[in-house]
Scaffold this motif. Structure first.
Motif, PDB file in Angstrom:
ATOM      1  N   ARG A  83      88.433  41.580  59.109  1.00 64.25           N
ATOM      2  CA  ARG A  83      88.613  41.110  60.486  1.00 64.25           C
ATOM      3  C   ARG A  83      89.312  39.764  60.579  1.00 64.25           C
ATOM      4  O   ARG A  83      89.509  39.246  61.666  1.00 64.25           O
ATOM      5  N   GLY A  84      89.629  39.160  59.440  1.00 62.56           N
ATOM      6  CA  GLY A  84      90.286  37.858  59.444  1.00 62.56           C
ATOM      7  C   GLY A  84      89.283  36.728  59.335  1.00 62.56           C
ATOM      8  O   GLY A  84      88.074  36.949  59.250  1.00 62.56           O
ATOM      9  N   HIS A  93      80.592  29.027  70.022  1.00 62.31           N
ATOM     10  CA  HIS A  93      80.349  30.259  69.278  1.00 62.31           C
ATOM     11  C   HIS A  93      81.416  30.458  68.214  1.00 62.31           C
ATOM     12  O   HIS A  93      82.390  29.711  68.147  1.00 62.31           O
ATOM     13  N   PHE A  94      81.246  31.485  67.412  1.00 60.36           N
ATOM     14  CA  PHE A  94      82.216  31.824  66.379  1.00 60.36           C
ATOM     15  C   PHE A  94      82.649  33.273  66.555  1.00 60.36           C
ATOM     16  O   PHE A  94      81.886  34.108  67.027  1.00 60.36           O
ATOM     17  N   ALA A  95      83.895  33.557  66.149  1.00 61.50           N
ATOM     18  CA  ALA A  95      84.403  34.923  66.198  1.00 61.50           C
ATOM     19  C   ALA A  95      85.412  35.103  65.079  1.00 61.50           C
ATOM     20  O   ALA A  95      86.040  34.140  64.618  1.00 61.50           O
ATOM     21  N   TYR A  96      85.545  36.345  64.636  1.00 62.57           N
ATOM     22  CA  TYR A  96      86.580  36.669  63.664  1.00 62.57           C
ATOM     23  C   TYR A  96      87.941  36.599  64.356  1.00 62.57           C
ATOM     24  O   TYR A  96      88.026  36.605  65.590  1.00 62.57           O
ATOM     25  N   GLU A  97      88.994  36.561  63.573  1.00 60.76           N
ATOM     26  CA  GLU A  97      90.359  36.498  64.098  1.00 60.76           C
ATOM     27  C   GLU A  97      90.638  37.618  65.098  1.00 60.76           C
ATOM     28  O   GLU A  97      91.343  37.416  66.084  1.00 60.76           O
ATOM     29  N   ASP A  98      90.053  38.808  64.891  1.00 57.18           N
ATOM     30  CA  ASP A  98      90.308  39.936  65.795  1.00 57.18           C
ATOM     31  C   ASP A  98      89.458  39.895  67.071  1.00 57.18           C
ATOM     32  O   ASP A  98      89.520  40.796  67.890  1.00 57.18           O
ATOM     33  N   GLY A  99      88.643  38.835  67.246  1.00 58.79           N
ATOM     34  CA  GLY A  99      87.831  38.676  68.447  1.00 58.79           C
ATOM     35  C   GLY A  99      86.400  39.152  68.325  1.00 58.79           C
ATOM     36  O   GLY A  99      85.582  38.894  69.207  1.00 58.79           O
TER      37      GLY A  99
END
Length: 150
Positions: A83-84, A93-99
């Protein structure tokens, strides 16, 4: 991720005496990454390209043996299911590159996982529960919410 391993000086205090970086270039864009001493005369520079293709690099250092090293590498497509990298999303918050949201689980290894005295806990027995500040759904119920905690 691309990792460049270089042999360099180990005399003196290379942790603070040697400055090392590299400029990575692709299609007219340049990004700089810092290097670090990894022990036993080994220096590393880690770089995560954001585009597929042929990248070039050139090192810069105050140590002659590490300065001006040039090379190239091919950045390939991400593996299926990757997911990057994880980045900050919406300030808190945190998120992967793909959202996709990223939820960290577990506690750091230093958080009272041993019986006896340590830097965070002065009691014997199980470690205290961490303070949960808010849940993943952003409600104000904190510990009573059934959604995943952040």
């Amino acid at each position: 991720m691309f990792e460049l391993a270089l042999a360099g000086p180990s005399h003196g205090n290379p942790f603070v005496d040697v400055d090392l970086s590299a400029e990575f270039s692709f299609e007219g864009r340049t990004q700089r990454a810092l290097g670090f001493y990894d022990g036993d005369g080994s220096y590393l520079i880690r770089f995560m390209p954001d585009r597929e293709g042929e990248w070039t690099f050139r090192t810069s250092s105050n140590a002659r043996s590490l300065d001006g090293i040039e090379g190239r590498f091919a950045a390939l497509a991400q593996a299926e299911g990757n997911r990057g990298p994880v980045r900050v999303s919406n300030t808190y918050h945190f998120a992967y590159e793909d959202g996709t949201p990223y939820y960290r689980s577990g506690l750091p290894a230093t958080y009272g996982h041993t019986k006896g005295t340590n830097s965070r806990s002065r009691h014997s027995g199980p470690s205290p529960r961490p303070l949960l500040t808010k849940c993943a759904c952003a409600c104000s119920r904190r510990r009573t919410c059934t959604t995943r905690m952040s």
